[in-house]
Design a protein around this motif. Structure first.
Motif, PDB file in Angstrom:
ATOM      1  N   PHE A 129       0.832  -1.213   0.000  1.00  0.00           N
ATOM      2  CA  PHE A 129       0.000   0.000   0.000  1.00  0.00           C
ATOM      3  C   PHE A 129       0.863   1.259   0.000  1.00  0.00           C
ATOM      4  O   PHE A 129       0.703   2.145  -0.854  1.00  0.00           O
ATOM      5  N   TYR A 130       1.798   1.350   0.932  1.00  0.00           N
ATOM      6  CA  TYR A 130       2.562   2.590   1.092  1.00  0.00           C
ATOM      7  C   TYR A 130       3.694   2.736   0.086  1.00  0.00           C
ATOM      8  O   TYR A 130       3.966   3.838  -0.394  1.00  0.00           O
ATOM      9  N   ILE A 131       4.359   1.640  -0.262  1.00  0.00           N
ATOM     10  CA  ILE A 131       5.489   1.766  -1.189  1.00  0.00           C
ATOM     11  C   ILE A 131       4.995   2.150  -2.584  1.00  0.00           C
ATOM     12  O   ILE A 131       5.608   2.983  -3.270  1.00  0.00           O
ATOM     13  N   ILE A 132       3.842   1.602  -3.000  1.00  0.00           N
ATOM     14  CA  ILE A 132       3.311   1.932  -4.334  1.00  0.00           C
ATOM     15  C   ILE A 132       2.691   3.319  -4.336  1.00  0.00           C
ATOM     16  O   ILE A 132       2.859   4.073  -5.304  1.00  0.00           O
ATOM     17  N   GLN A 133       2.005   3.694  -3.265  1.00  0.00           N
ATOM     18  CA  GLN A 133       1.490   5.068  -3.174  1.00  0.00           C
ATOM     19  C   GLN A 133       2.622   6.084  -3.287  1.00  0.00           C
ATOM     20  O   GLN A 133       2.529   7.060  -4.043  1.00  0.00           O
ATOM     21  N   ASN A 134       3.678   5.878  -2.526  1.00  0.00           N
ATOM     22  CA  ASN A 134       4.797   6.824  -2.547  1.00  0.00           C
ATOM     23  C   ASN A 134       5.554   6.782  -3.868  1.00  0.00           C
ATOM     24  O   ASN A 134       6.075   7.811  -4.314  1.00  0.00           O
TER      25      ASN A 134
ATOM     26  N   ASP B 144       6.791   9.420  -9.184  1.00  0.00           N
ATOM     27  CA  ASP B 144       7.011   9.088 -10.594  1.00  0.00           C
ATOM     28  C   ASP B 144       5.751   9.366 -11.414  1.00  0.00           C
ATOM     29  O   ASP B 144       4.800   8.589 -11.406  1.00  0.00           O
ATOM     30  N   GLN B 145       5.756  10.490 -12.109  1.00  0.00           N
ATOM     31  CA  GLN B 145       4.629  10.819 -12.985  1.00  0.00           C
ATOM     32  C   GLN B 145       4.927  10.513 -14.460  1.00  0.00           C
ATOM     33  O   GLN B 145       4.074  10.702 -15.331  1.00  0.00           O
ATOM     34  N   LYS B 146       6.142  10.023 -14.733  1.00  0.00           N
ATOM     35  CA  LYS B 146       6.540   9.785 -16.127  1.00  0.00           C
ATOM     36  C   LYS B 146       6.088   8.425 -16.641  1.00  0.00           C
ATOM     37  O   LYS B 146       5.619   8.302 -17.775  1.00  0.00           O
TER      38      LYS B 146
ATOM     39  N   ALA C 276      -1.827   5.958 -13.257  1.00  0.00           N
ATOM     40  CA  ALA C 276      -2.051   4.591 -12.772  1.00  0.00           C
ATOM     41  C   ALA C 276      -3.441   4.104 -13.162  1.00  0.00           C
ATOM     42  O   ALA C 276      -4.438   4.811 -12.979  1.00  0.00           O
ATOM     43  N   GLN C 277      -3.502   2.901 -13.704  1.00  0.00           N
ATOM     44  CA  GLN C 277      -4.766   2.274 -14.090  1.00  0.00           C
ATOM     45  C   GLN C 277      -4.980   1.043 -13.209  1.00  0.00           C
ATOM     46  O   GLN C 277      -4.161   0.125 -13.186  1.00  0.00           O
ATOM     47  N   ILE C 278      -6.080   1.031 -12.460  1.00  0.00           N
ATOM     48  CA  ILE C 278      -6.382  -0.121 -11.606  1.00  0.00           C
ATOM     49  C   ILE C 278      -7.157  -1.150 -12.419  1.00  0.00           C
ATOM     50  O   ILE C 278      -8.199  -0.844 -13.012  1.00  0.00           O
ATOM     51  N   LYS C 279      -6.653  -2.364 -12.452  1.00  0.00           N
ATOM     52  CA  LYS C 279      -7.295  -3.439 -13.200  1.00  0.00           C
ATOM     53  C   LYS C 279      -7.772  -4.502 -12.209  1.00  0.00           C
ATOM     54  O   LYS C 279      -6.967  -5.254 -11.649  1.00  0.00           O
TER      55      LYS C 279
ATOM     56  N   LYS D  75       8.715   7.274   2.007  1.00  0.00           N
ATOM     57  CA  LYS D  75       9.170   8.164   0.931  1.00  0.00           C
ATOM     58  C   LYS D  75      10.570   7.768   0.463  1.00  0.00           C
ATOM     59  O   LYS D  75      10.829   7.644  -0.741  1.00  0.00           O
ATOM     60  N   ASN D  76      11.475   7.552   1.418  1.00  0.00           N
ATOM     61  CA  ASN D  76      12.848   7.163   1.068  1.00  0.00           C
ATOM     62  C   ASN D  76      12.895   5.770   0.445  1.00  0.00           C
ATOM     63  O   ASN D  76      13.669   5.519  -0.488  1.00  0.00           O
ATOM     64  N   SER D  77      12.075   4.870   0.961  1.00  0.00           N
ATOM     65  CA  SER D  77      12.050   3.508   0.416  1.00  0.00           C
ATOM     66  C   SER D  77      11.530   3.507  -1.019  1.00  0.00           C
ATOM     67  O   SER D  77      12.048   2.797  -1.886  1.00  0.00           O
TER      68      SER D  77
END
Length: 365
Positions: free
Chosen positions: A22-27, A32-34, A54-57, A352-354
């Motif tokens: 949850f947190y690593i992918i959110q951060n 990363d917007q590219k 991001a597209q949720i499938k 954030k750092n991770s």
């Protein structure tokens, strides 16, 4: 680049692996917007809708069929990278043309198979070696897990990056006024120790209950609160409470998160984490972020998580656990010292750092 991620564990009630996802992918998405992300889920998963790239499938299946359907869709989408935060099934089934970043949280299925769900242990033992061979890069959530992988599989250490877990910023000290209101609403005991984690053998609750029983004989006004869902082979824990006649002193609350859990950390005399083996161990960090003194096992990853900011005990020694709890009851200066050290130690870890480390790995692939 197009990047696919298995976020199945990030929905619903989450334990360590779910919170990592949850947190690593959110951060990661914040930073990363590219790149374009395909997030594969089993159910609707709140927390990811706001990210435009991001597209949720949602794949409506269960068990192995869900994994097969995801593999089929990934092959159709042809992403450059697949990130596997929890499961080894999809990395094994995917073609090598899709670069995989494999996350390994722990090797509990190899070191403590008798203390793990039999089905889960069998799947992990059957698949992990192949998943490691096919992976382009591997993430270990702690130095201990990295060392375990190298020793168990004779794995190339340069392929393994350490990306730590952390605790949510929602965990923090709470003002006395807010805590007083919470106490009135919940009818909490004035003095209690807290333990957090799924009710299963590996968490070592039986030894904790034995140790607490001894403490309670000397200090009858103390209670033990356990927060966690019933897990594999949980019945023995309830039986131990009965054997020690602690039904009115040990309180199992089930799963909690958010403000309620934060308040419990703030109010507890101490947090006890006597686990036999952890890949990381997020709850001690949560406790330290709230200023709660921590008692933790001196095994696996826990010494590197808590540093010198906790009382370390052998999880096999009921007496050590008992003495550690008694020291918190008796010594206010010790509690204050651990509280300050814990707050400082917790700042060494951040999602954030991770996520920044993960993004750096992605850019290098």
């Amino acid at each position: 680049m197009k990047i696919a991620v298995d976020i199945r564990s990030a929905s619903g009630e989450k334990a360590g692996k779910g919170w990592f996802t949850f947190y690593i992918i959110q951060n990661l998405l914040e930073q990363d917007q590219k790149n374009h992300y395909l997030l594969y889920a089993q159910n609707k998963t709140p927390g990811f809708d706001k990210y435009k790239n991001a597209q949720i499938k949602v794949i409506n299946s269960k068990g192995i069929l869900w994994h097969y359907k995801v593999v089929k869709d990934i092959q159709k989408e042809a992403p450059d990278i697949f990130i596997a935060p929890t499961s080894y099934i999809i990395p094994v089934l995917l073609p090598k043309s899709i670069k995989t970043i494999l996350v390994v949280h722990d090797l509990v299925s190899f070191f403590y198979p008798h203390m793990h769900n039999k089905k889960a242990a069998f799947i992990e033992r059957f698949l992990l070696r192949t998943a490691l061979k096919k992976a382009k890069k591997v993430i270990a959530v702690s130095k201990n897990t990295k060392n375990d992988i190298i020793q168990k599989f004779n794995y190339e250490k340069n392929k393994i990056n350490i990306v730590n877990c952390s605790a949510s910023d929602d965990f923090k000290p709470v003002e006395a006024g807010s805590l007083s209101s919470f106490i009135k609403k919940t009818n909490l005991p004035a003095n209690f120790f807290l333990a957090v984690g799924t009710l299963e053998p590996r968490k070592n609750y039986i030894n904790l209950i034995k140790a607490f029983g001894r403490v309670n004989k000397r200090y009858p006004n103390y209670h033990l609160i356990i927060v966690g869902n019933n897990g594999w082979n949980y019945e023995q824990i309830y039986e131990e409470i009965k054997i020690n006649y602690l039904q009115k002193k040990v309180h199992i609350l089930g799963y909690l998160s958010g403000k309620s859990l934060n308040n419990l950390y703030n109010l507890a005399k101490g947090f006890v984490f006597p686990s036999l083996y952890e890949g990381f161990g997020i709850p001690p960090l949560e406790a330290m972020k709230c200023g709660c003194p921590v008692i933790a096992s001196n095994t696996s990853s826990l010494p590197e998580v808590v540093g010198e900011s906790a009382i370390l005990i052998s999880p096999h020694s009921v007496s050590e656990m008992e003495n550690a709890m008694l020291s918190l009851v008796k010594d206010k200066n010790l509690c204050d010292n651990l509280r300050q050290k814990g707050l400082k130690q917790a700042k060494k870890f951040s999602w954030k750092n991770s996520a920044a480390k993960l993004l750096k790995m992605i850019k290098k692939l």
